[in-house]
Structures are given as C-alpha cells and as structure tokens.
Design a protein around this motif. Structure first.
Motif, PDB file in Angstrom:
ATOM      1  N   LEU A 195      49.313  40.635  36.873  1.00  0.00           N
ATOM      2  CA  LEU A 195      49.650  41.017  38.309  1.00  0.00           C
ATOM      3  C   LEU A 195      49.547  42.308  38.662  1.00  0.00           C
ATOM      4  N   PRO A 196      49.130  42.755  39.787  1.00  0.00           N
ATOM      5  CA  PRO A 196      48.448  41.761  40.716  1.00  0.00           C
ATOM      6  C   PRO A 196      47.040  41.408  39.988  1.00  0.00           C
ATOM      7  N   PRO A 197      46.566  40.266  40.720  1.00  0.00           N
ATOM      8  CA  PRO A 197      45.638  39.799  40.232  1.00  0.00           C
ATOM      9  C   PRO A 197      44.200  40.651  40.143  1.00  0.00           C
ATOM     10  N   LEU A 198      43.378  40.302  39.484  1.00  0.00           N
ATOM     11  CA  LEU A 198      41.996  41.099  39.761  1.00  0.00           C
ATOM     12  C   LEU A 198      41.442  41.411  41.000  1.00  0.00           C
ATOM     13  N   HIS A 199      41.519  40.273  41.849  1.00  0.00           N
ATOM     14  CA  HIS A 199      40.901  40.402  43.168  1.00  0.00           C
ATOM     15  C   HIS A 199      41.739  41.252  43.984  1.00  0.00           C
ATOM     16  N   GLY A 201      42.381  44.356  43.090  1.00  0.00           N
ATOM     17  CA  GLY A 201      41.688  45.767  42.866  1.00  0.00           C
ATOM     18  C   GLY A 201      40.584  46.164  44.032  1.00  0.00           C
ATOM     19  N   TRP A 202      40.394  47.498  44.055  1.00  0.00           N
ATOM     20  CA  TRP A 202      39.674  47.873  45.073  1.00  0.00           C
ATOM     21  C   TRP A 202      38.086  47.561  44.620  1.00  0.00           C
ATOM     22  N   ALA A 203      37.834  47.200  43.513  1.00  0.00           N
ATOM     23  CA  ALA A 203      36.523  46.945  43.173  1.00  0.00           C
ATOM     24  C   ALA A 203      36.165  45.504  44.092  1.00  0.00           C
ATOM     25  N   VAL A 204      36.947  44.604  44.414  1.00  0.00           N
ATOM     26  CA  VAL A 204      36.936  43.493  45.196  1.00  0.00           C
ATOM     27  C   VAL A 204      37.484  43.419  46.585  1.00  0.00           C
ATOM     28  N   ARG A 205      38.841  44.277  46.702  1.00  0.00           N
ATOM     29  CA  ARG A 205      39.483  44.368  48.051  1.00  0.00           C
ATOM     30  C   ARG A 205      38.463  45.051  48.980  1.00  0.00           C
ATOM     31  N   ARG A 206      38.694  44.457  50.338  1.00  0.00           N
ATOM     32  CA  ARG A 206      38.356  45.295  51.474  1.00  0.00           C
ATOM     33  C   ARG A 206      39.340  45.538  52.402  1.00  0.00           C
ATOM     34  N   LYS A 207      39.463  46.598  53.189  1.00  0.00           N
ATOM     35  CA  LYS A 207      40.658  47.034  54.329  1.00  0.00           C
ATOM     36  C   LYS A 207      40.316  45.990  55.240  1.00  0.00           C
ATOM     37  N   SER A 208      38.937  45.790  55.849  1.00  0.00           N
ATOM     38  CA  SER A 208      38.786  44.825  56.700  1.00  0.00           C
ATOM     39  C   SER A 208      39.366  43.483  56.625  1.00  0.00           C
ATOM     40  N   ARG A 209      39.041  42.764  55.507  1.00  0.00           N
ATOM     41  CA  ARG A 209      39.675  41.743  55.207  1.00  0.00           C
ATOM     42  C   ARG A 209      41.298  41.558  55.259  1.00  0.00           C
ATOM     43  N   HIS A 210      41.696  42.695  54.907  1.00  0.00           N
ATOM     44  CA  HIS A 210      43.307  42.801  55.250  1.00  0.00           C
ATOM     45  C   HIS A 210      43.743  42.978  56.482  1.00  0.00           C
ATOM     46  N   PHE A 211      43.098  43.473  57.126  1.00  0.00           N
ATOM     47  CA  PHE A 211      43.490  43.753  58.579  1.00  0.00           C
ATOM     48  C   PHE A 211      42.979  42.505  59.359  1.00  0.00           C
ATOM     49  N   ARG A 212      42.095  41.718  58.929  1.00  0.00           N
ATOM     50  CA  ARG A 212      42.021  40.616  59.680  1.00  0.00           C
ATOM     51  C   ARG A 212      43.034  39.591  59.347  1.00  0.00           C
ATOM     52  N   SER A 213      43.458  39.277  58.071  1.00  0.00           N
ATOM     53  CA  SER A 213      44.828  38.889  57.703  1.00  0.00           C
ATOM     54  C   SER A 213      45.996  39.356  58.593  1.00  0.00           C
ATOM     55  N   TYR A 214      45.999  40.643  58.706  1.00  0.00           N
ATOM     56  CA  TYR A 214      47.329  41.198  59.200  1.00  0.00           C
ATOM     57  C   TYR A 214      47.192  40.974  60.740  1.00  0.00           C
ATOM     58  N   GLU A 215      46.009  40.855  61.440  1.00  0.00           N
ATOM     59  CA  GLU A 215      45.744  40.302  62.683  1.00  0.00           C
ATOM     60  C   GLU A 215      46.546  38.774  63.026  1.00  0.00           C
ATOM     61  N   GLU A 216      46.191  38.101  62.003  1.00  0.00           N
ATOM     62  CA  GLU A 216      46.545  36.769  62.143  1.00  0.00           C
ATOM     63  C   GLU A 216      47.995  36.574  62.024  1.00  0.00           C
ATOM     64  N   GLU A 421      44.937  34.954  48.819  1.00  0.00           N
ATOM     65  CA  GLU A 421      44.699  33.444  48.722  1.00  0.00           C
ATOM     66  C   GLU A 421      43.321  33.333  49.504  1.00  0.00           C
ATOM     67  N   ALA A 422      42.887  34.124  50.471  1.00  0.00           N
ATOM     68  CA  ALA A 422      41.577  33.811  50.873  1.00  0.00           C
ATOM     69  C   ALA A 422      40.443  34.221  50.037  1.00  0.00           C
ATOM     70  N   THR A 423      40.580  35.253  49.135  1.00  0.00           N
ATOM     71  CA  THR A 423      39.875  35.852  48.143  1.00  0.00           C
ATOM     72  C   THR A 423      39.825  35.752  46.745  1.00  0.00           C
ATOM     73  N   ASP A 424      40.765  34.676  46.595  1.00  0.00           N
ATOM     74  CA  ASP A 424      41.083  34.244  45.320  1.00  0.00           C
ATOM     75  C   ASP A 424      39.792  33.377  44.531  1.00  0.00           C
ATOM     76  N   PRO A 425      39.028  33.882  43.558  1.00  0.00           N
ATOM     77  CA  PRO A 425      37.968  33.180  42.955  1.00  0.00           C
ATOM     78  C   PRO A 425      38.182  31.969  42.563  1.00  0.00           C
ATOM     79  N   ASP A 426      39.491  31.779  42.225  1.00  0.00           N
ATOM     80  CA  ASP A 426      39.904  30.503  41.451  1.00  0.00           C
ATOM     81  C   ASP A 426      40.467  29.615  42.329  1.00  0.00           C
ATOM     82  N   ALA A 427      40.706  29.913  43.371  1.00  0.00           N
ATOM     83  CA  ALA A 427      41.291  29.092  44.408  1.00  0.00           C
ATOM     84  C   ALA A 427      40.453  27.656  44.355  1.00  0.00           C
ATOM     85  N   GLU A 428      41.458  26.558  44.479  1.00  0.00           N
ATOM     86  CA  GLU A 428      40.713  25.138  44.758  1.00  0.00           C
ATOM     87  C   GLU A 428      40.670  25.266  46.164  1.00  0.00           C
ATOM     88  N   ILE A 429      39.294  24.541  46.693  1.00  0.00           N
ATOM     89  CA  ILE A 429      39.324  24.438  47.983  1.00  0.00           C
ATOM     90  C   ILE A 429      39.328  23.088  48.223  1.00  0.00           C
TER      91      ILE A 429
END
Lengths: 431, 431
Positions: A195-199, A201-216, A421-429
């Motif tokens: 915890l937190p999960p690997l995704h 980390g800033w190797a994977v995370r993007r601010k733009s992805r975060h602020f898209r979620s924040y907008e929602e 949740e949206a970026t989880d590589p292990d998420a079931e779709i």
C-alpha cells in the motif's frame, strides 16, 4: 498559534464556506456513500490554493512525507484513523514494513518517518524500515533531529513475500513515490498487502489522469450543493512528447496554454474577477515541486531561457519530463505573516487528521510554493477547536475555513480513489 | 490545565504502567482481535479507581451522560469515532433519533445532549430529540446554558418503526438508561437499529453480570501481560432478595461482605498493603450514584440507621432495590487540588475519545464520588499530548497515565460487549 486568516476575502469563497457548513450532514453522508463504492487511498496529502474567488486542489500526494508537520494535538486523530485503516486491511497484523524514500537524510523527512512509526506503533503494529536500495547490505542507523535513531534495514525477498531479516509483515507501506521506476523487488507480491499499490507510484501515475477524475468528482459534488464546479475545480490541458531541453513539442504546450488562458479569462469575466489569469505547466508525472513553471502569456514559451528549459527537463530522481499538464493557475490569497501560503490537508484512510500551511516569503501568489526556501506553519488550534462552528461569520472562523479545506481535500482523495480504480492493471473489467 | 498527578504513587501501578506501555502494539492488536469477535457497545463511559496498588473499573455506563465534559480538543476524536460507528451500522442513514433521559432539565445534562447532537451532526446525520414521555403531546423547547435551545418532540410509533413527525430515522440512539423499565413503544422495532439494545437498560442489566464478564476479560488480558489479574479486577459477591427498608436479607449481605473483606485482606497481605480494606454495597441494577454504601466492617450492617436503610431502598427513578452487588472497595489515591478524584474514560464505538476526573471535596478516598457536590475536571492536555510517551518515568507522565486509563476503560467496554452477548434475548444458541 492559529495562522491569521485573510479576513478581507469576500465573494464566492465565503458563499461556498456558508453553503458547505449548512450542508455538513448531507456532505458527510455523501462521502459515506462514496466510500461504500470506492476504496480510499491508504494515506493522502492534498495541496490547496485559496484564491478567495475559488478554492481548488493543485496536487494530490499518495506518499505524503509531511506527517511531522502535524501538531501533537492532531496525532491522536492520526492514530485513530490508522487503527480504522489497519482493521479493514489486515486486522491480525503484528508487523508493518515501512519503505521510505531513498534520500532519507533530510532531518524533516526523518522526522516524518519517526512520526509515521509512532502513529502505527500506537495503532498496534511493530514497525520497521526497509530500504529500497540494492546496495544496502546491512542495517544502517539514521540519526534523528531529536537525538534518537531509526534503523534502516535491507529488504529480504523470499518468493511471494517481502520482509526484513526475522520480520515478516502483513502489510508493506510505501512512503516512496517510485519516481525512479517500479522496482522488481516489489512486483508480484502475493499474500501481502502493498500500500499504496504500485500503480500509485509516479512511474505509472499521471497528474492529468488524476485531475480528470477530480473533475468528475467536483461535478458530482457541485450538483449536490447546487453550485458551479469551477469554484472548486482547476481546468487543465495536457501535452505528450514534449522536450524542453531540445525545445521540441512546445507548440502543443503553447496552444494548450493559450486555449486555457482564454477559458480562464471567460470565467473571470463571468465572475467579475479583475486579476490577471495564469496557467501552470507541470511535469505530468512530476512531484516534489520539480518541473513546475508559471505562464502568464503563451508567448513566454517562445523565449524560454536555457535555465528554465533545463529546469523543465527533469523531474524527481532525474526522470526526463516528456508529458506535461497545463493547469489553470489558482492564485493563493492566504497569507501567514506576510508570506504567500497554501494549505495542505493530511488524511489517513478516509479521515482528515490534520493540516498545515506551506509558506514561502520570496514567492508570488501565482507561483509554486513547494520550492527551496519554503517553510511550514502547522494549522494548530490553540484556543479554538478543529470542529466547524455553524453561525460564525463567513470567512472569519478558522475552524470553519479548515472544515472547508477538509472537504476539498477529501474530494481530491476521492478523485485519487477513482483514478486508482481506473488505472488498476489487475482490475476485472465488466462490460 | 493538566490535573496534577499524584507522583508519590509507587509500586504495582507504576510497574503496570511500564508493562502496559512497553506492550502497546501487542495490547492494541489484542483489542483488534477481540473486536473481530465481539461488537463494542455504541458508546460507553467507565469510572475507574486508581489505588496506586491497583487500578480497576468500578462502574460501566452504557448510556453516558457526560460528553459535555470532553474538552473541545477531544471533540474531533469523538466525531471521527462516530463516523466509524455509523458507517458500520447504517451507512446510508440521514437521520438519527436521540432519546434522552426524562429528567432533561439539568443544565449539565442538556449540555451533554447538545454535545452529542453536535458530534453526530458533524459525523453526517440530522439529529432530533424524541421524548420517552406519553404526556408530551407537542414539541417543547429546552433552554440551553449557552442561550440556545433544543427541541424535544413527541415520539411517533407506526407499526415496526419509531420516529417523530416527518422524521424517519435509520438509527435510534438511547441516552436513557431505562431504569424505570422497558417502555412498550421501544419494543419490537423492525428495520431500525435501536442502540444500545433494550437489554442494556437497567431494567434488565445487572452489575454482577457485568463484573463476571469483566473478570473473564481481566484474566485474558492479565495472561497477555503476564500479571496478576487482581491488579485490575475488583472482586465481588452478590445477594438477591434484599430489602434494606424492611431489614430483610441483610444476613446474606453481611456474610458476603465478611468473606470479601477476608479475601481482600489476604491480597493486601500478599502485596504488603497496609491500608484498611473496605467493600462497597451497591444496587445490582443501580446507577447515577444512587444506592451505594461503603462498608469497612461487616458488623456495620447490624446497626444501619433509618436514613441509610431508606437511602439503600430505592435506586434511580424510584425503583426498589432487591438485589445488591458487594464489590471490593478500591480507594482512590488520585487528587485534584486536594479533592478525592476518580478518572472517567469516555468511548464511542471501540475508540477512547476523552476523559475527565470526577472530584468531590467532601468525600473520602473510600467513598462514592458520584454524589451531590461532586464536580468534574476535564483531562485536558494543554501543552502535552494525549498520546503515550515511551521512556517517561513511570507515574510521572500524564499521557502515559491516560493511555493506561484508556486500556482499562476499554477492558470494561469489552466486558460490556461480552455481557450484552450473554444476555441477548434474541441470541441464537449454538451448542
């Protein structure tokens, strides 16, 4: 000391504060329902900017390194929140492995680790520090500002489990944002909680992805309160394939900045705001205040100095910057002893456990304050209480202001939950 | 103000304090595992007595009426704990119905209600007050000490649900200990949570049942810490069919007191304690400090004054006393400004949210302090922190002392959880 509030603030933020206070039970229930559907990050800190006419998060940190800035009065809240968090994740846990940043020698960061260890210790866990460092072969003592020491130990990986010598943790808590990449030793851990999960980390995370979620999230929340989401949401654009060093891809940044400035100008006009709009260009995967630039006119991007281009080329841990977010600049109109200040809200699990002001005496109200020379002032509540006081004059009550900060901080935390949740590589779709 | 601690305390309690502090992670984990198996009461307050040579709960209140004694600094902890509690019980709840004591006119009790309303309001619930009073036909305003008012409304029962006019709660929170009996209007509620449950009321509850559960808990905990459970457990006996007014059944009380005094004497001898043992005779279903008598020699029971016999005949709400518990007396060696003092620990869900000292300037160290003339001093932590400080000299650190109080308070709360399971009329029995 309670930092002086800028009581001259008027307009939309005071209306927002009043609206937030009168809607408190509805807001808390709304969060409760959101947390039934979404798992909060383990811990979060959120940098806010209060412009008087709008209040918005500008950065959401999933590996907070500032627990040492909480006042002693706030620590029992942190312990209680940590107890609630552990209970959900691993109630039978005895041991917690804490993995710090590699640059652990700064006194402030060591004090942060010491505070985290204290909090989780008092929540009922044996806590030890494991180094994400292949070269560390034996335990190393780290001297603390208060005279004590912390012991940093080599990690031991055995099949699906990670631990230390004679120390098998149920949970591994990362306080390392993985800017340098995702280390193999942390991958494919089974039967243990990382915890937190690997995704995250800033190797994977993007601010733009975060602020898209924040907008929602901001839209949902604004609907609940019947208000314009712009009052709490910073608009943004993004560009990939940018190289400031080689000055390539800058036309995308320029055009995005231009468009965004135009949008901000329209909003300012709508609200009768006379300030000069600006945007902030940031590394999309950047952190620690690195790779950040204020732009007041898109033309400025034509004539960047070599120094600025160099500064905008590398993020933390020497990572090249290739993608940027262009974010609406939110001026900070808060002042602590004449210095520009921005509030930072600290959370564990779904709970606000405290906060502080980041202040910078030499930076303007439209600049990044997370820079060398910055200082912090805890949001301590000497004679006052941390709880909101319905009925106080809008803008005049520190606890009311802080409650509003806690609400916006939690909205950003909820956005991080959506994002993970949206970026989880292990998420079931499920389709 | 931090109440002065009696630093002269030496011996077993300081050893216990040191043991408790060094075992903190193990203790917290132990509680975590117990709470996986047992549901904590919704809220609890526990009266403790610290004799220096032993520290024990003497009364566990499942309808605490003293939230107004928490300092403002402690309220955020109460709100956070209330959020955690609600989330488990009824996360979708909008409304909470609070049912107070019938005698709601005392300013202290009204302030308690005001505090409870504030806490649950800030945890995200609309809170309204419903009167357990058939004669109340219309809403009545109650004047608060601070100039505000509370509105007390008539209950409305419709089939399986209880509420107020235009107010349908998910949870009904009793702050009325039902000493006067279980009212029909609260029975057979379906689809709603009534907390605490009816069998936690004094119409059903017995102190002797509680302390039997506490003994079980104390033994488990003492085993964890490798210590004599007597250091935290008050021994007791019980008698049914006693009538102080008619002076019948007193031989049972006399013989139980005699046996208990002998047991206490043996324990005092074992530990080299030179104080004079005493026992306390209490109504087995009594509360609010009524029907309590200190006995230093069983012969005293031969020559009870008419006044004492009358006083021992009725408990709260005029209920006759027919059963008594004879409890080992634990002298209080704590003093606040020269007055005998006993700590009270307040909890919501499984969390300690604060505490205070009950002090009485005119009562002895072996007497009941919950009597007219008593006063309270909040356990506030002005310069200090509420969290334990490992390394401080035993007996000298207020936060360490308070942590230990919180542990013993939670043991009594856990005992109440055992007790309520054992006495649950709807429990399914697995053999």
């Amino acid at each position: 000391m309670v930092p002086n509030l800028v009581t001259a603030l008027t307009g939309p933020i005071n209306e927002l504060e009043a609206r937030v206070l009168e809607s408190m039970p509805a807001i808390e229930r709304w969060f409760r329902l959101e947390w039934m559907e979404h798992t909060p990050p383990f811990y979060t800190s959120v940098d806010l900017r209060n412009a008087g006419f709008k209040l918005a998060p500008v950065d959401t940190n999933l590996f907070p390194g500032s627990f040492n800035h909480l006042t002693p009065q706030m620590l029992p809240l942190a312990v209680q929140a940590a107890m609630a968090a552990i209970e959900k994740i691993c109630p039978e846990a005895k041991n917690l492995l804490l993995i710090p940043e590699r640059q652990t020698r700064s006194p402030g960061y060591l004090a942060n680790l010491q505070c985290l260890i204290q909090v989780f210790n008092q929540a009922g866990l044996n806590v030890r520090l494991g180094a994400l460092d292949d070269e560390l072969k034996a335990p190393v003592p780290l001297a603390l500002p208060d005279g004590g020491t912390l012991l940093l130990e080599p990690l031991v990986r055995a099949r699906g489990r990670l631990g230390l010598k004679d120390f098998d943790p149920c949970t591994i808590l990362l306080n390392n944002d993985l800017s340098a990449g995702t280390p193999a030793i942390l991958e494919d851990l089974h039967q243990q909680y990382l915890l937190p999960p690997l995704h995250a980390g800033w190797a994977v995370r993007r601010k733009s992805r975060h602020f898209r979620s924040y907008e929602e999230v901001a839209k949902k929340f604004a609907k609940l309160l019947g208000m314009d989401p712009w009052l709490i949401n910073p608009m943004f654009g993004q560009c990939g394939q940018v190289d400031f060093g080689e000055a390539t891809g800058l036309e995308c940044v320029q055009s995005a900045a231009d468009q965004l400035l135009a949008k901000v100008r329209r909003k300012y006009k709508e609200y009768g705001i006379t300030e000069k709009p600006f945007v902030v260009v940031k590394a999309d995967n950047g952190t620690a205040g690195m790779g950040v630039m204020t732009v007041r006119d898109a033309k400025e991007l034509d004539e960047l100095s070599r120094l600025t281009r160099e500064r905008m080329s590398v993020a933390k841990d020497g990572q090249p910057i290739g993608e940027v977010i262009i974010q609406e600049g939110v001026p900070t109109h808060e002042r602590v002893a004449d210095a520009a200040a921005e509030p930072v809200v600290c959370m564990i699990d779904r709970y606000v456990v405290g906060g502080f002001y980041r202040v910078h005496g030499e930076r303007g109200i439209d600049e990044n304050l997370n820079a060398p020379g910055s200082d912090v002032v805890p949001l301590a509540f000497a004679e006052s209480t941390q709880l909101p006081r319905p009925g106080a004059k809008p803008g005049a009550s520190a606890p009311n202001r802080f409650y509003m900060y806690g609400v916006i901080g939690r909205l950003a935390m909820l956005a991080a939950a959506y994002e993970l949740e949206a970026t989880d590589p292990d998420a079931e779709i499920y389709e």
